[in-house]
Design an enzyme around this catalytic site. Structure first.
Site, PDB file in Angstrom:
ATOM      1  CG  ASP A   1      -4.893   4.360   1.806  1.00  0.00           C
ATOM      2  OD1 ASP A   1      -6.071   4.724   1.627  1.00  0.00           O
ATOM      3  OD2 ASP A   1      -4.394   4.213   2.940  1.00  0.00           O
TER       4      ASP A   1
ATOM      5  CG  ASP B   1     -12.691  18.299  -3.319  1.00  0.00           C
ATOM      6  OD1 ASP B   1     -13.671  19.063  -3.483  1.00  0.00           O
ATOM      7  OD2 ASP B   1     -11.534  18.709  -3.166  1.00  0.00           O
TER       8      ASP B   1
ATOM      9  N   GLY C   1       0.608  -2.130   8.709  1.00  0.00           N
ATOM     10  CA  GLY C   1       1.741  -1.226   8.612  1.00  0.00           C
ATOM     11  C   GLY C   1       2.785  -1.529   9.653  1.00  0.00           C
TER      12      GLY C   1
ATOM     13  CE  LYS D   1      -2.397   1.626   3.681  1.00  0.00           C
ATOM     14  NZ  LYS D   1      -2.257   3.097   3.729  1.00  0.00           N
TER      15      LYS D   1
ATOM     16  NE  ARG E   1      -1.249  -1.766  15.730  1.00  0.00           N
ATOM     17  CZ  ARG E   1      -1.501  -1.148  14.582  1.00  0.00           C
ATOM     18  NH1 ARG E   1      -1.916  -1.823  13.530  1.00  0.00           N
ATOM     19  NH2 ARG E   1      -1.307   0.148  14.469  1.00  0.00           N
TER      20      ARG E   1
ATOM     21  CD  GLN F   1      -5.277   2.011  12.944  1.00  0.00           C
ATOM     22  OE1 GLN F   1      -6.415   2.459  13.042  1.00  0.00           O
ATOM     23  NE2 GLN F   1      -4.665   1.867  11.785  1.00  0.00           N
TER      24      GLN F   1
ATOM     25  CB  THR G   1      -9.348   1.351  11.988  1.00  0.00           C
ATOM     26  OG1 THR G   1      -8.297   1.909  11.189  1.00  0.00           O
ATOM     27  CG2 THR G   1     -10.061   0.282  11.200  1.00  0.00           C
TER      28      THR G   1
ATOM     29  CG  LEU H   1      -9.009  10.706  -4.381  1.00  0.00           C
ATOM     30  CD1 LEU H   1      -9.245  10.863  -5.887  1.00  0.00           C
ATOM     31  CD2 LEU H   1      -7.834  11.550  -3.954  1.00  0.00           C
TER      32      LEU H   1
ATOM     33  CG  ASN I   1     -15.736  18.288 -12.167  1.00  0.00           C
ATOM     34  OD1 ASN I   1     -15.789  17.564 -13.148  1.00  0.00           O
ATOM     35  ND2 ASN I   1     -14.948  19.348 -12.099  1.00  0.00           N
ATOM     36  CB  THR I   2     -12.716  18.071  -7.253  1.00  0.00           C
ATOM     37  OG1 THR I   2     -13.165  19.381  -7.600  1.00  0.00           O
ATOM     38  CG2 THR I   2     -11.272  18.131  -6.813  1.00  0.00           C
TER      39      THR I   2
HETATM   40  O1  C5P Z   1       0.562   0.900  11.088  1.00  0.00           O
HETATM   41  P1  C5P Z   1      -0.855   0.484  10.874  1.00  0.00           P
HETATM   42  O2  C5P Z   1      -1.031  -1.021  10.682  1.00  0.00           O
HETATM   43  O3  C5P Z   1      -1.809   1.052  11.895  1.00  0.00           O
HETATM   44  O4  C5P Z   1      -1.235   1.143   9.461  1.00  0.00           O
HETATM   45  C1  C5P Z   1      -2.523   1.088   8.923  1.00  0.00           C
HETATM   46  C2  C5P Z   1      -2.547   1.683   7.557  1.00  0.00           C
HETATM   47  O5  C5P Z   1      -3.879   1.581   7.053  1.00  0.00           O
HETATM   48  C3  C5P Z   1      -2.167   3.153   7.484  1.00  0.00           C
HETATM   49  O6  C5P Z   1      -1.450   3.333   6.267  1.00  0.00           O
HETATM   50  C4  C5P Z   1      -3.477   3.892   7.415  1.00  0.00           C
HETATM   51  O7  C5P Z   1      -3.409   5.060   6.647  1.00  0.00           O
HETATM   52  C5  C5P Z   1      -4.381   2.868   6.718  1.00  0.00           C
HETATM   53  N1  C5P Z   1      -5.803   2.955   7.034  1.00  0.00           N
HETATM   54  C6  C5P Z   1      -6.303   2.836   8.314  1.00  0.00           C
HETATM   55  N2  C5P Z   1      -7.650   2.943   8.558  1.00  0.00           N
HETATM   56  C7  C5P Z   1      -8.491   3.132   7.564  1.00  0.00           C
HETATM   57  C8  C5P Z   1      -8.000   3.243   6.261  1.00  0.00           C
HETATM   58  C9  C5P Z   1      -6.639   3.139   6.033  1.00  0.00           C
HETATM   59  O8  C5P Z   1      -5.548   2.625   9.240  1.00  0.00           O
HETATM   60  N3  C5P Z   1      -9.789   3.176   7.788  1.00  0.00           N
END
Ligand code: C5P
Length: 229
Positions: A61, A66, A208, A34, A179, A188, A117, A64, A69-70
């Site tokens: 990821d 807005d 992540g 991602k 996690r 989170q 989340t 977006l 149109n944008t």
């Molecule tokens: O480090 P971690 O596992 O918390 O990262 C989660 C990733 O998922 C981040 O890149 C975050 O931007 C993305 N994300 C999220 N919750 C969402 C959508 C995307 O944590 N609802």
């Protein structure tokens, strides 16, 4: 690839060299990578191509949000990159989602973020959402996303049960807030273990820091995959 390995690692770094070396290190250990705003705002299309040239499918990821149109025009510009998946916010509304849908071409899947989340009930109520809890609002937004003709949603592992019950099986669920049992939750709030998320119906696990901040990221990804067996 993602069918056999549901892990999508979030390459959240502003450093090009680190993203590329992480991508090379994790190739074969994850099914998708991602690229989000932290990396894309720093390195743009060139940075994207540097990661995508490894051959791994990319979830772009950009979330977006807005006027229709944008968002549609922005999406058209992103289509030059041909990501496997890209996304918008469902709270942008039905018309915005339909406009984005029309702008997405080829094999790219378009999904919508329901409720982040990182948000608790108290957080969404303070933002003016009605008295339903996060899972109720996530379900409502998932239904709206389906109505707009999108391919799926981003949702919390804790929202999956309702969404899986209400929408067709092929509606894609991409799930952050993952996690391993003993890991730190950071910012989170609505989290689950990889195994619990898959059991609840997650198609793709966005992970992540549990991988990228580990002393051995490849081993961390391997351990998470093993925990799903
Ligand atoms: O480090 P971690 O596992 O918390 O990262 C989660 C990733 O998922 C981040 O890149 C975050 O931007 C993305 N994300 C999220 N919750 C969402 C959508 C995307 O944590 N609802």
């Amino acid at each position: 690839m993602i069918k056999t390995n549901p892990i999508c690692v979030a390459l959240d770094t502003p450093e090009l060299e680190r993203a590329v070396s992480l991508a090379k290190l994790l190739l074969g250990h994850v099914g998708m990578m991602k690229i989000g705003m932290e990396f894309f705002y720093a390195h743009g299309f060139r940075g994207y191509e540097a990661v995508a040239s490894t051959g791994i499918p990319i979830f772009l990821d950009m979330k977006l949000h807005d006027i229709p149109n944008t968002v549609a025009q922005g999406m058209k510009s992103l289509m030059a990159l041909k990501p496997a998946i890209t996304n918008i916010h469902a709270t942008g509304g039905l018309d915005m989602m339909k406009a984005a849908r029309q702008a997405v071409q080829g094999d790219t899947k378009l999904i919508a973020v329901t409720i982040l989340t990182s948000l608790s009930n108290e957080n969404i109520w303070a933002a003016g959402f009605d008295s339903r809890t996060t899972d109720g609002h996530a379900l409502n937004l998932a239904k709206l996303t389906h109505e707009a003709g999108l391919d799926g949603v981003v949702c919390s592992p804790l929202d999956l049960a309702h969404i899986r019950n209400a929408l067709p099986h092929q509606f894609l669920t991409v799930v952050p807030g993952i996690r391993p049992a003993d890991a730190a939750t950071h910012d989170q709030k609505r989290v689950a273990t990889p195994k619990a998320a898959v059991k609840a119906g997650a198609d793709i696990l966005v992970i992540g820091r549990a991988i990228t901040a580990a002393a051995d990221p490849a081993q961390a990804a391997y351990d998470i995959l093993q925990s799903l067996a």
